[in-house]
Design a protein around this motif. Structure first.
Motif, PDB file in Angstrom:
ATOM      1  N   MET A   1      65.402  37.347  45.343  1.00  0.00           N
ATOM      2  CA  MET A   1      64.485  38.142  44.530  1.00  0.00           C
ATOM      3  C   MET A   1      64.953  38.130  43.080  1.00  0.00           C
ATOM      4  SD  MET A   1      63.459  42.180  44.715  1.00  0.00           S
ATOM      5  CE  MET A   1      62.566  42.038  46.240  1.00  0.00           C
ATOM      6  N   ASN A   2      64.120  37.636  42.214  1.00  0.00           N
ATOM      7  CA  ASN A   2      64.463  37.582  40.790  1.00  0.00           C
ATOM      8  C   ASN A   2      64.275  38.947  40.140  1.00  0.00           C
ATOM      9  OD1 ASN A   2      64.791  34.878  41.198  1.00  0.00           O
ATOM     10  ND2 ASN A   2      62.806  34.310  40.353  1.00  0.00           N
ATOM     11  N   GLU A   3      65.135  39.226  39.178  1.00  0.00           N
ATOM     12  CA  GLU A   3      65.008  40.488  38.452  1.00  0.00           C
ATOM     13  C   GLU A   3      63.779  40.441  37.549  1.00  0.00           C
ATOM     14  OE1 GLU A   3      67.866  43.573  35.933  1.00  0.00           O
ATOM     15  OE2 GLU A   3      68.555  41.555  36.426  1.00  0.00           O
ATOM     16  N   HIS A   4      63.183  41.586  37.326  1.00  0.00           N
ATOM     17  CA  HIS A   4      61.966  41.694  36.529  1.00  0.00           C
ATOM     18  C   HIS A   4      62.223  41.228  35.098  1.00  0.00           C
ATOM     19  CE1 HIS A   4      58.311  43.300  34.872  1.00  0.00           C
ATOM     20  NE2 HIS A   4      57.946  43.786  36.046  1.00  0.00           N
ATOM     21  N   PRO A   5      61.401  40.313  34.546  1.00  0.00           N
ATOM     22  CA  PRO A   5      61.621  39.789  33.190  1.00  0.00           C
ATOM     23  C   PRO A   5      61.680  40.878  32.117  1.00  0.00           C
ATOM     24  CG  PRO A   5      59.977  38.481  34.322  1.00  0.00           C
ATOM     25  CD  PRO A   5      60.251  39.672  35.201  1.00  0.00           C
ATOM     26  N   VAL A   6      60.842  41.903  32.250  1.00  0.00           N
ATOM     27  CA  VAL A   6      60.861  42.987  31.251  1.00  0.00           C
ATOM     28  C   VAL A   6      62.198  43.711  31.297  1.00  0.00           C
ATOM     29  CG1 VAL A   6      59.779  45.130  30.505  1.00  0.00           C
ATOM     30  CG2 VAL A   6      58.350  43.248  31.325  1.00  0.00           C
ATOM     31  N   THR A   7      62.711  43.936  32.504  1.00  0.00           N
ATOM     32  CA  THR A   7      64.008  44.597  32.653  1.00  0.00           C
ATOM     33  C   THR A   7      65.120  43.770  32.026  1.00  0.00           C
ATOM     34  OG1 THR A   7      63.296  45.630  34.723  1.00  0.00           O
ATOM     35  CG2 THR A   7      65.668  45.516  34.327  1.00  0.00           C
ATOM     36  N   ILE A   8      65.089  42.458  32.264  1.00  0.00           N
ATOM     37  CA  ILE A   8      66.100  41.568  31.687  1.00  0.00           C
ATOM     38  C   ILE A   8      66.056  41.628  30.163  1.00  0.00           C
ATOM     39  CG2 ILE A   8      66.842  39.171  31.454  1.00  0.00           C
ATOM     40  CD1 ILE A   8      65.741  38.645  34.241  1.00  0.00           C
ATOM     41  N   LEU A   9      64.854  41.624  29.611  1.00  0.00           N
ATOM     42  CA  LEU A   9      64.686  41.658  28.152  1.00  0.00           C
ATOM     43  C   LEU A   9      65.220  42.972  27.579  1.00  0.00           C
ATOM     44  CD1 LEU A   9      63.509  39.952  25.812  1.00  0.00           C
ATOM     45  CD2 LEU A   9      61.366  41.211  26.116  1.00  0.00           C
ATOM     46  N   TYR A  10      64.879  44.088  28.219  1.00  0.00           N
ATOM     47  CA  TYR A  10      65.368  45.397  27.770  1.00  0.00           C
ATOM     48  C   TYR A  10      66.895  45.446  27.808  1.00  0.00           C
ATOM     49  CZ  TYR A  10      60.711  47.602  27.896  1.00  0.00           C
ATOM     50  OH  TYR A  10      59.404  47.955  27.657  1.00  0.00           O
ATOM     51  N   GLU A  11      67.477  44.971  28.913  1.00  0.00           N
ATOM     52  CA  GLU A  11      68.930  45.035  29.075  1.00  0.00           C
ATOM     53  C   GLU A  11      69.638  44.152  28.057  1.00  0.00           C
ATOM     54  OE1 GLU A  11      69.676  44.055  33.132  1.00  0.00           O
ATOM     55  OE2 GLU A  11      69.206  46.069  33.867  1.00  0.00           O
ATOM     56  N   PHE A  12      69.063  42.989  27.757  1.00  0.00           N
ATOM     57  CA  PHE A  12      69.670  42.101  26.770  1.00  0.00           C
ATOM     58  C   PHE A  12      69.756  42.787  25.415  1.00  0.00           C
ATOM     59  CE2 PHE A  12      69.166  39.126  23.253  1.00  0.00           C
ATOM     60  CZ  PHE A  12      70.249  38.281  23.453  1.00  0.00           C
ATOM     61  N   TYR A  13      68.655  43.390  24.970  1.00  0.00           N
ATOM     62  CA  TYR A  13      68.657  44.033  23.660  1.00  0.00           C
ATOM     63  C   TYR A  13      69.513  45.288  23.648  1.00  0.00           C
ATOM     64  CZ  TYR A  13      65.522  40.969  21.147  1.00  0.00           C
ATOM     65  OH  TYR A  13      64.997  39.883  20.489  1.00  0.00           O
ATOM     66  N   GLN A  14      69.604  45.962  24.773  1.00  0.00           N
ATOM     67  CA  GLN A  14      70.438  47.162  24.856  1.00  0.00           C
ATOM     68  C   GLN A  14      71.907  46.804  24.679  1.00  0.00           C
ATOM     69  OE1 GLN A  14      69.393  50.318  25.171  1.00  0.00           O
ATOM     70  NE2 GLN A  14      71.470  51.156  25.166  1.00  0.00           N
ATOM     71  N   LYS A  15      72.327  45.680  25.285  1.00  0.00           N
ATOM     72  CA  LYS A  15      73.734  45.286  25.265  1.00  0.00           C
ATOM     73  C   LYS A  15      74.106  44.455  24.052  1.00  0.00           C
ATOM     74  CE  LYS A  15      74.056  45.232  30.324  1.00  0.00           C
ATOM     75  NZ  LYS A  15      74.255  44.366  31.530  1.00  0.00           N
ATOM     76  N   GLN A  16      73.204  43.542  23.662  1.00  0.00           N
ATOM     77  CA  GLN A  16      73.552  42.554  22.644  1.00  0.00           C
ATOM     78  C   GLN A  16      73.029  42.873  21.244  1.00  0.00           C
ATOM     79  OE1 GLN A  16      75.601  40.137  23.530  1.00  0.00           O
ATOM     80  NE2 GLN A  16      75.525  40.688  25.707  1.00  0.00           N
ATOM     81  N   LYS A  17      72.064  43.742  21.134  1.00  0.00           N
ATOM     82  CA  LYS A  17      71.405  43.983  19.845  1.00  0.00           C
ATOM     83  C   LYS A  17      71.491  45.444  19.416  1.00  0.00           C
ATOM     84  CE  LYS A  17      69.980  39.691  19.589  1.00  0.00           C
ATOM     85  NZ  LYS A  17      70.456  38.767  18.539  1.00  0.00           N
ATOM     86  N   GLN A  18      72.683  46.034  19.583  1.00  0.00           N
ATOM     87  CA  GLN A  18      72.937  47.403  19.128  1.00  0.00           C
ATOM     88  C   GLN A  18      71.892  48.417  19.623  1.00  0.00           C
ATOM     89  OE1 GLN A  18      73.003  44.741  16.555  1.00  0.00           O
ATOM     90  NE2 GLN A  18      75.069  44.533  17.324  1.00  0.00           N
ATOM     91  N   GLY A  19      71.532  48.287  20.872  1.00  0.00           N
ATOM     92  CA  GLY A  19      70.664  49.290  21.480  1.00  0.00           C
ATOM     93  C   GLY A  19      69.203  49.191  21.111  1.00  0.00           C
ATOM     94  N   LYS A  20      68.787  48.109  20.464  1.00  0.00           N
ATOM     95  CA  LYS A  20      67.376  47.959  20.125  1.00  0.00           C
ATOM     96  C   LYS A  20      66.553  47.744  21.396  1.00  0.00           C
ATOM     97  CE  LYS A  20      68.125  46.124  15.481  1.00  0.00           C
ATOM     98  NZ  LYS A  20      67.880  44.987  14.562  1.00  0.00           N
TER      99      LYS A  20
END
Length: 281
Positions: free
Chosen positions: A194-213
């Protein structure tokens, strides 16, 4: 000659009541099960647009519950480590309209449906074409939507109705129903595929890598098409289009992730080239 005429009349009467005998036999072959009461299978293959006989609606109601219970029992005993949350996610993914509609497409069930609706035929053809273009590894995306083309509920209803017909015909033997449909419903969606939801992946990336954006999604509609833009600090990072607003959002997230992946690959290539050039100096 009279015997031939009587036989023909009897065959016509049987077909009207039970449906085309070839359809009955072919589906029994697919299921590996012979019906004691073929009229149950006929009912499960009768759409509301076909007015001669009762439609599958009552059976579909039963089949929804039967497959739900059978699959829940399978999950519960197959992996004791699964908590209630994961059990719920896996049951929903495997019994969703998206998944069951693809089961119907895979086994070409729609050709057996008794119906009178050209519009329905066209919608099913469009969905079937989109499913045939999918890759097998995309099975893990069905928990949140597998394609731009909306899954047709009539296809999922057929699977549930046939399950109910078997359940009633075999004297409510849930174990037998699952033995049959465990094979029919392959491939089963698991936590591993089961692949993780693309929107969730996008949110998590910006949360971790882009100073919480956090990306925002902006929508517009043009006729029957919805457009979604994933936006960060006023900059569009991904765009998706679909007849469904939900799928447009998914496609926008996928587009953003794809562009991010390509950008990372380009930066990695440039870095390797620079290191190579410095090594030659």
């Amino acid at each position: 000659m009279e015997d031939d005429g009587a036989a023909a009349a009897e065959a016509a009467a049987a077909e009207k009541h039970f449906g085309p005998l070839s359809a009955i036999e072919e589906i029994e072959g697919l299921l590996g099960y012979t019906f004691r009461d073929p009229s149950l299978l006929t009912e499960s293959l009768t759409h509301g647009s076909h007015s001669d006989l009762p439609s599958y609606q009552r059976l579909e109601f039963v089949g929804d519950a039967v497959l739900g219970l059978a699959f829940t029992k399978f999950l519960y005993f197959s992996d004791p480590s699964l908590g209630s949350g994961k059990l719920t996610v896996l049951r929903s993914a495997n019994l969703s309209t998206e998944k069951l509609a693809r089961v119907a497409v895979r086994h070409q069930l729609y050709r057996y449906l008794r119906r009178h609706s050209a519009a329905l035929d066209q919608l099913v053809v469009e969905f079937t074409d989109s499913v045939m273009a999918e890759r097998e590894e995309e099975i893990g995306e069905l928990s949140y939507g597998g394609s731009n083309n909306k899954a047709r509920k009539v296809l999922a209803d057929m699977v549930e109705s046939i399950a109910a017909a078997v359940y009633i015909d075999c004297n409510f033997d849930l174990e037998l129903v699952w033995k049959i449909f465990r094979v029919i419903m392959e491939p089963i969606i698991t936590m591993e595929n089961m692949n993780e939801h693309p929107v969730t992946i996008l949110y998590e990336f910006y949360q971790k890598q882009k100073q919480g954006k956090r990306p925002e999604f902006q929508y517009s509609a043009d006729g029957l098409l919805h457009t979604a833009n994933a936006v960060v600090d006023g900059v569009v990072i991904g765009t998706g289009v679909s007849p469904q607003k939900r799928m447009a959002k998914l496609n926008a997230a996928r587009d953003a992730l794809q562009k991010m992946s390509e950008m990372e690959a380009d930066l990695s290539s440039i870095s390797e080239q620079q290191q190579h050039e410095q090594g030659e100096i």
